[in-house]
Design an enzyme around this catalytic site. Structure first.
Site, PDB file in Angstrom:
ATOM      1  N   GLU A 105       0.841  -1.193   0.000  1.00  0.00           N
ATOM      2  CA  GLU A 105       0.000   0.000   0.000  1.00  0.00           C
ATOM      3  C   GLU A 105       0.876   1.243   0.000  1.00  0.00           C
ATOM      4  O   GLU A 105       2.038   1.180   0.398  1.00  0.00           O
ATOM      5  CB  GLU A 105      -0.958  -0.008   1.197  1.00  0.00           C
ATOM      6  N   CYS A 131      -4.118 -11.878 -15.141  1.00  0.00           N
ATOM      7  CA  CYS A 131      -3.985 -11.353 -16.502  1.00  0.00           C
ATOM      8  C   CYS A 131      -5.283 -10.811 -17.089  1.00  0.00           C
ATOM      9  O   CYS A 131      -5.288 -10.301 -18.210  1.00  0.00           O
ATOM     10  CB  CYS A 131      -3.407 -12.442 -17.412  1.00  0.00           C
TER      11      CYS A 131
END
Length: 342
Positions: A105, A131
């Protein structure tokens, strides 16, 4: 149009306004990787050229000095805005879909949001779905545009395969690595780096845009442990992954026939993995192979950026009104298919 299930979407007034890419400057050939793996290939009595003969990957791109995956994504985003004729202040949403991230983060999206000088009113976050992230991001953005919550959205992606590639090669060179170990990490050697960005907006305000019509997503999450990756490496049960993935594609393809007719598209833009994967999807769905372009031979598998990079390369050969289907399978397993009227 009737739809079947909450993972089938139909978009009323959304268009793809622009699509831009940033390609990494450094080319790494499969022959160079073979040379780095020469001792382990010799010890395991494996031939050179497996990446070329088995996967069909002859080279891939890696970032050169001074290039970063997020910086490249910003460059693609700037080009996409310019091509769409949209000011940064008009963007109401940016979705980053990168698998690559420097830290847990904050999100990658915040850095890109800042560097693109987007307004504080622009919602920004990451979507991570292996993907398929870019297609998922386009679908979500399209739903919010249709709902009238935003007017313009950007979907963006940047991938960096350097660290995972180097870590994999170093690990495969250690004593005790078996043929099974080698093949479980083979897919890591096909990865490449690149970036892409798309701008979406209301179709009625942009008659020259490419209409996003809708699509389907389906899951087979019982296969969640067949392809697991981190910066340390990507470990894959290739045989089981291919079998599970093709079963999912066929099931989704058949179910989609209730709402869609995708048997004769002008172009099928697949997620770029390998010869084996592409040939399996072509056979499973009964696609016209001449309408399935591939870019993995020169770029490798660029994760979520593979589909937009391939579509971008095909854009100059598409004519207004052509039907284009984006489709792929992502680790987990998930599949997504999305139709665009060019």
């Amino acid at each position: 149009m009737p739809v079947n299930g909450n993972a089938t979407s139909v978009h009323r007034n959304v268009a793809l306004l622009s699509l831009a890419t940033t390609l990494a400057d450094r080319v790494t050939t499969s022959a160079e990787i073979d040379e780095r793996l020469r001792p382990v290939l010799k010890r395991l009595r494996l031939p050179r050229g497996l990446l070329q003969r088995v996967a069909g990957v002859y080279e891939r791109r890696n970032w050169a000095d001074g290039q970063t995956f997020d910086g490249a994504a910003v460059q693609a985003g700037e080009k996409a805005l310019a091509e769409a004729g949209i000011e940064p202040s008009q963007i109401g949403l940016i979705i980053n879909t990168s698998v690559t991230r420097k830290h847990l983060e904050p999100s990658v999206a915040v850095r890109i949001h800042h560097q693109l000088r987007l307004p504080s009113s622009a919602v920004n976050f990451d979507i991570a779905n292996a993907c398929l992230g870019f297609v998922n991001g386009m679908s979500l953005a399209a739903q919010l545009i249709d709902a009238g919550q935003i007017q313009y959205a950007m979907v963006i992606n940047g991938e960096d395969a350097d660290e995972i590639q180097d870590n994999t090669i170093q690990r495969l060179g250690r004593e005790g690595i078996s043929r099974t170990d080698f093949m479980s990490e083979f897919a890591s050697l096909t990865l490449g780096s690149g970036a892409a960005a798309a701008v979406l907006g209301p179709a009625d305000m942009h008659p020259g845009g490419h209409r996003i019509l809708g699509g389907v997503t389906r899951a087979a999450t019982q296969f969640n442990d067949l392809c697991v990756g981190s910066v340390e490496g990507m470990f894959t049960d290739a045989k089981a992954l291919l079998k599970g993935g093709m079963e999912l594609v066929v099931a989704a393809w058949k179910e989609a026939k209730k709402d869609w007719n995708w048997s004769s598209m002008d172009r099928y833009i697949l997620h770029q993995v390998s010869d084996v994967h592409t040939n399996a999807i072509v056979k499973a769905a009964g696609l016209d192979r001449s309408r399935v372009p591939v870019t993995y031979a020169k770029y490798g598998n660029v994760g979520p950026a593979s589909i937009p990079i391939t579509l971008s390369e095909q854009s100059s050969t598409l004519n207004p009104g052509d039907r284009v289907l984006l489709m792929g399978v992502g680790s987990g397993l998930n599949t997504a298919m999305m139709e665009i009227a060019w």
